[in-house]
Motif scaffolding. Sequence first.
Motif: not given
Lengths: 428, 428
Positions: A355-378
């Motif tokens: 609901x709030x607005x930011x994306x729920x497609x997010x980096x999993x399994x420790x990959x937030x070390x290098x991946x970002x949420x899905x965004x318009x930059x994609x």
Amino acid sequence: MIFYPDSEKIEKILNRGEIFEEKYLNSVIEIIQKVKKEGDRALIKLTKKFDNYDLEKKFYFERSELKTFYEKIPENLKVAFNRAKDNIEFFHQAQLEKTFLVESNGAVLGQKITPLEKVGIYVPGGKASYPSTVLMNAVPAKVAGVDKVYMMSPTSGGEINELVLGVAYLAGVDRVYLVGGAQAIAAFAYGTESVEKVDKIVGPGNIYVALAKKMVFGTVDIDMIAGPSEILILADDSADPTFVAADMLSQAEHDELASAITITDNEDLAKEIEQELISQLFKLERRSIAEKSLKEFGGILLVKNLEEGIDFVNKIAPEHFELCVRNPFEYLYKIKNAGAIFMGHYTPEAVGDYFAGPNHTLPTGGSARFFSPLGTYDFIKRSSIIQCSLGYLTKFGKNIMDMADSEGLTAHRDSVKYRMLNGFKTDI
Amino acid sequence: MIFYPDSEKIEKILNRGEIFEEKYLNSVIEIIQKVKKEGDRALIKLTKKFDNYDLEKKFYFERSELKTFYEKIPENLKVAFNRAKDNIEFFHQAQLEKTFLVESNGAVLGQKITPLEKVGIYVPGGKASYPSTVLMNAVPAKVAGVDKVYMMSPTSGGEINELVLGVAYLAGVDRVYLVGGAQAIAAFAYGTESVEKVDKIVGPGNIYVALAKKMVFGTVDIDMIAGPSEILILADDSADPTFVAADMLSQAEHDELASAITITDNEDLAKEIEQELISQLFKLERRSIAEKSLKEFGGILLVKNLEEGIDFVNKIAPEHFELCVRNPFEYLYKIKNAGAIFMGHYTPEAVGDYFAGPNHTLPTGGSARFFSPLGTYDFIKRSSIIQCSLGYLTKFGKNIMDMADSEGLTAHRDSVKYRMLNGFKTDI
């Protein structure tokens, strides 16, 4: 369910979703080659085989057909999905980058932003077929300015999730194909008689979908590879054990590989959360899934102090991270690795999921070390811009020619030299 | 060398670098598994086998050792590389994104920017070992705030490119390993006793390197998959045939798969460029490479008008695109797909390859449809921020719970419900 920093649980959580799955690779490559070669015919055959569905009956829904599914959505859900869509649009508009020009030593340099032209969204079928997935993938693409947004989603034994199709209309999807698995990814990457080749493929999927995306990477762009999901909560003595337990369960109910962990330095709180988990689990519809997930990959990590807790947060690099503490903004800049950060006691993960607005497609399994949420930059690409003058070449041409010479690339050198000489109306 | 819009050459150019190369896949997977299992021992064995070099003699250069190579660089090159570095820094600083917060219906939403911690750069050995590659990969990482930048580069038969090592010092590289191929990529992705696991691997390489990057994608992030290089020039009657021909050759000299094409609507210019190509080719050091490239994948495409030419530009989606026209900014927004755009008559590609500031790592083989130049955005990650209040949940909680219910995720629903009820000091 309480454990300590020396437990092996952390390693177990980090290693629960190893992506390098060669055993499926050959069948995935075979499917891709088949679709590349035989087009629609391969899609029809493979869909009969894997989904027991006859594409020749109905291959895809056009946007105009999707509208009838949208109209069937119950009023309360229509309001909810429309508000969510507005919020997603608002946040992703704030993400948009702009073309820029700057001046450097007399040269004009810049970066031009252009939306992708065609995007393919994969939405799983069956039980994991979620309308929120459609919103979170299609809306940012449309906000970025993508012209055509196509979707692939398999029927589940001939069954169609009508809410998913209705929300696809709301989200601006142009066409929905009833195709799933590696064959859907191959069709997006190479095109068939009925499927237009896209520039980028996004969206979650099973191991076949994930491997197929990896194999076609380069032919098209893809988003990140999604693994099992997780929540990590950092709680101080101000946290409400009822809220914390509820948020852990909201992750644990997803699937048995999901991980739900709370880190705290307060032993009383730890025990209260444990009690709450037991009592809330008892009432839960998806109890058996949540119970297995909690047992294998969940629990309450008791640390000496919150500083030690933050080290664990950055090591685990969670997909969802909740700061259930008195002053969450005090900790924000200590968090290096997290997909989404939920601040304070009134921000359950579910607010971000839907609901709030930011994306729920997010980096999993420790990959937030290098991946970002899905965004318009994609959904955009950048082009560099350079404009020099004869004056610039006169001033710096020697430097450029020296560098080209040092790499043995004399035609590179000469392209500068001809301009310097011709610019002075001299013959070479 | 003149051809027309109905020629098959366009398709030939677009298909010259098919990335899906399964025939190398098994040996690449084998190498990756070996390094993952045996660590340094595998690197030593494989480097002996493939590069005929003994890593036990010298495995890597520390930053302090790189300094001695920097000091040996001739003064004119030191000036040139330092100026280039300053320009690259300037442009990439202009690219940097900032953390932001916005307010939406009472919720605080945001996006936090955090640099990656550790990055691995691959630099090919042998003839394609270029110091400019080091600058263009390492400087943006450092500008983005990356803490550790490691480099892998194979020796060429025991030979070390000292200029590459010296420029690695200038670019801020922390350590250079004398390892190449798929084994270098595997070491970066999984770590060994001597190699620290990184968050992202960037840099060009041969088919083994490219496939290895693809296979470890997800375990770490990677930059785009680089294919053969190309230049496309759009020229009107104001273009100088000498300059245009020189720029075509500066691409054609790279390798036989490179493509150099000029599109023009002016037949006289086309003929003059053809003459210039012949005469400049004659004097060229790397003549045989350039000649083969031009014959197979190059030439002058004569179109009816520049509008038709622009359609071809967007179809080919060139890595390098030169607007050799009177008013280049008039055409800028018609160009949808191009890695870098060089404006006007005094901006040869070589200025961008070495010196001006924007990155020379650009999407090749038509992938400018969806990939961007390497930039600081490659060396950061984003985290979403969400902070809601009890008031927000009171207002929108019902919507969120309805959406969770529609997906059958009741623990998601309850995480909101508990807060709404507890917030009002009511028991559930």
